[in-house]
Design a protein around this motif. Structure first.
Motif, PDB file in Angstrom:
ATOM      1  N   ALA A  40       1.002  -1.221  -0.042  1.00 49.68           N
ATOM      2  CA  ALA A  40      -0.091  -0.312  -0.134  1.00 49.68           C
ATOM      3  C   ALA A  40       1.065   1.390  -0.267  1.00 49.68           C
ATOM      4  N   THR A  41       1.564   1.151   0.937  1.00 48.49           N
ATOM      5  CA  THR A  41       2.767   2.935   0.835  1.00 48.49           C
ATOM      6  C   THR A  41       3.566   2.917  -0.136  1.00 48.49           C
ATOM      7  N   VAL A  42       3.898   1.629  -1.090  1.00 42.66           N
ATOM      8  CA  VAL A  42       4.516   1.560  -2.729  1.00 42.66           C
ATOM      9  C   VAL A  42       3.339   2.106  -3.610  1.00 42.66           C
ATOM     10  N   THR A  43       2.266   1.504  -3.543  1.00 38.78           N
ATOM     11  CA  THR A  43       0.887   2.112  -4.889  1.00 38.78           C
ATOM     12  C   THR A  43       0.234   3.535  -4.007  1.00 38.78           C
ATOM     13  N   ARG A  44       0.130   4.108  -3.027  1.00 34.87           N
ATOM     14  CA  ARG A  44       0.731   5.510  -2.710  1.00 34.87           C
ATOM     15  C   ARG A  44       1.424   6.475  -3.612  1.00 34.87           C
ATOM     16  N   ALA A  45       2.542   5.794  -3.613  1.00 40.15           N
ATOM     17  CA  ALA A  45       3.990   6.418  -3.682  1.00 40.15           C
ATOM     18  C   ALA A  45       3.637   6.935  -5.861  1.00 40.15           C
ATOM     19  N   ALA A  62       0.959   6.075  -7.191  1.00 40.02           N
ATOM     20  CA  ALA A  62      -0.619   6.931  -7.414  1.00 40.02           C
ATOM     21  C   ALA A  62       0.167   8.180  -7.572  1.00 40.02           C
ATOM     22  N   GLY A  63       0.606   8.756  -7.298  1.00 38.00           N
ATOM     23  CA  GLY A  63       0.608  10.100  -6.068  1.00 38.00           C
ATOM     24  C   GLY A  63       1.726  10.551  -6.569  1.00 38.00           C
ATOM     25  N   SER A 122       5.691   1.391 -11.403  1.00 35.00           N
ATOM     26  CA  SER A 122       4.897   0.638 -11.736  1.00 35.00           C
ATOM     27  C   SER A 122       5.290  -1.122 -10.926  1.00 35.00           C
ATOM     28  N   LEU A 123       4.014  -1.773 -10.892  1.00 34.41           N
ATOM     29  CA  LEU A 123       4.720  -3.496  -9.935  1.00 34.41           C
ATOM     30  C   LEU A 123       4.696  -4.231 -11.846  1.00 34.41           C
ATOM     31  N   VAL A 124       5.096  -4.836 -11.015  1.00 34.48           N
ATOM     32  CA  VAL A 124       6.056  -6.478 -12.361  1.00 34.48           C
ATOM     33  C   VAL A 124       5.594  -7.632 -11.486  1.00 34.48           C
ATOM     34  N   ASP A 125       4.820  -7.940 -12.378  1.00 35.81           N
ATOM     35  CA  ASP A 125       4.532  -9.709 -11.672  1.00 35.81           C
ATOM     36  C   ASP A 125       5.921 -10.535 -12.369  1.00 35.81           C
TER      37      ASP A 125
END
Length: 298
Positions: free
Chosen positions: A122-127, A129-130, A154-157
């Motif tokens: 969540a901390t990463v995705t907020r960063a 997005a922001g 970005s996230l990578v799977d």
């Protein structure tokens, strides 16, 4: 079908109709009770939705003892993405809970050996997005734990683990960082302003498309079976991916990327026909059997 268009309906009603269609198509039947329980709507609303679906697609359903049943010649009204359908069939419809009115379809899926912390995610995705920078402690395979400051985008799977694609201010370039190797992740209190070279548009490997030409591996006696497995047309399959993830894709699909297709074993069903496309691709080091040309070596 009448003159009513799906676009004329509210988003909530389209979602309920899509659920009715999903249950009909993949479970063979749908009852009003299932719509009521899944969406917590009044009985009258559920009744209207059932009747509306039958009005919009009369050839898809027949009535059987208080429920609608699948009708041969079914033609869906909605687009159902295969990945989402499989997720719904095996884990439930959407994020709100299990599929109403029945258990998920029996299945077996290899589990990931580890999953990232939701707080860190969540901390990463907020960063992301922001558009913020983060500071953290990262556990490197080469150097162990150490401080990093990153600008994630970005996230990578990778098929095995979840990564974050980010500009690493500590290293001075874009790279992938494994989420499960992160700790003490937090926004940088007095971060230097993010500059253009740290933004996703400047990530050359992320922006660069790579077209992988995949063909059946020559060591197998029945190439037509492989062609069918992977939906090939005229003996090949072209897949476009980002250069940043090409190595992950080739490793996950176990594609032989050696010059003479010398890898052997039942796991190697595919060969990369245009291995030259990996020149200059940083993630190519992960591709099975690939050896970069001397000019590409660091």
């Amino acid at each position: 079908m009448n003159d009513l268009n799906l676009s004329d309906l509210s988003a909530a009603q389209r979602q309920r109709l899509a659920f009715i269609e999903f249950r009909l198509w993949f479970y063979g039947a749908v009852a009003r009770k299932e719509v009521l329980e899944r969406f917590e709507v009044a009985t009258a609303a559920g009744t209207r939705d059932m009747a509306l679906y039958k009005e919009l697609a009369p050839g898809n359903v027949r009535y059987e003892r208080k429920q609608y049943a699948y009708q041969a010649g079914f033609r869906p009204l909605f687009h159902h993405a295969v990945d989402q359908v499989l997720a719904a069939l095996t884990t439930g419809w959407g994020a709100g809970g299990a599929v109403a009115g029945g258990d998920p379809i029996s299945h077996a899926v290899p589990a990931r050996l580890n999953q990232p912390s939701l707080d860190i995610l969540a901390t990463v995705t907020r960063a992301i997005a922001g558009g913020d920078a983060l500071q953290l402690v990262y556990h490197s395979m080469k150097t162990g734990p150490g401080p990093r400051e990153i600008v994630p985008h970005s996230l990578v799977d990778s098929g095995l683990r979840w990564h974050v694609r980010a500009f690493d201010r500590t290293k001075g370039h874009f790279r992938d960082l494994v989420l499960t190797r992160m700790e003490q992740v937090q926004p940088v209190a007095s971060a230097a302003p993010i500059v253009a070279q740290e933004l996703v548009a400047a990530d050359v490997q992320w922006q660069q498309p790579v077209v992988l030409q995949l063909v059946p591996h020559p060591c197998h006696a029945q190439p037509q079976t492989i062609e069918r497995d992977f939906g090939m047309q005229q003996g090949h399959l072209a897949v476009t991916v980002r250069a940043a993830v090409a190595g992950y894709v080739l490793r996950q699909w176990q594609v032989d990327c050696s010059a003479e297709a010398h890898l052997r074993g039942p796991e190697y069903r595919l060969r990369l026909a245009n291995r030259q496309v990996l020149e200059g691709v940083a993630s190519a080091v992960l591709a099975p059997g690939y050896a970069a040309a001397a000019k590409d070596m660091p």
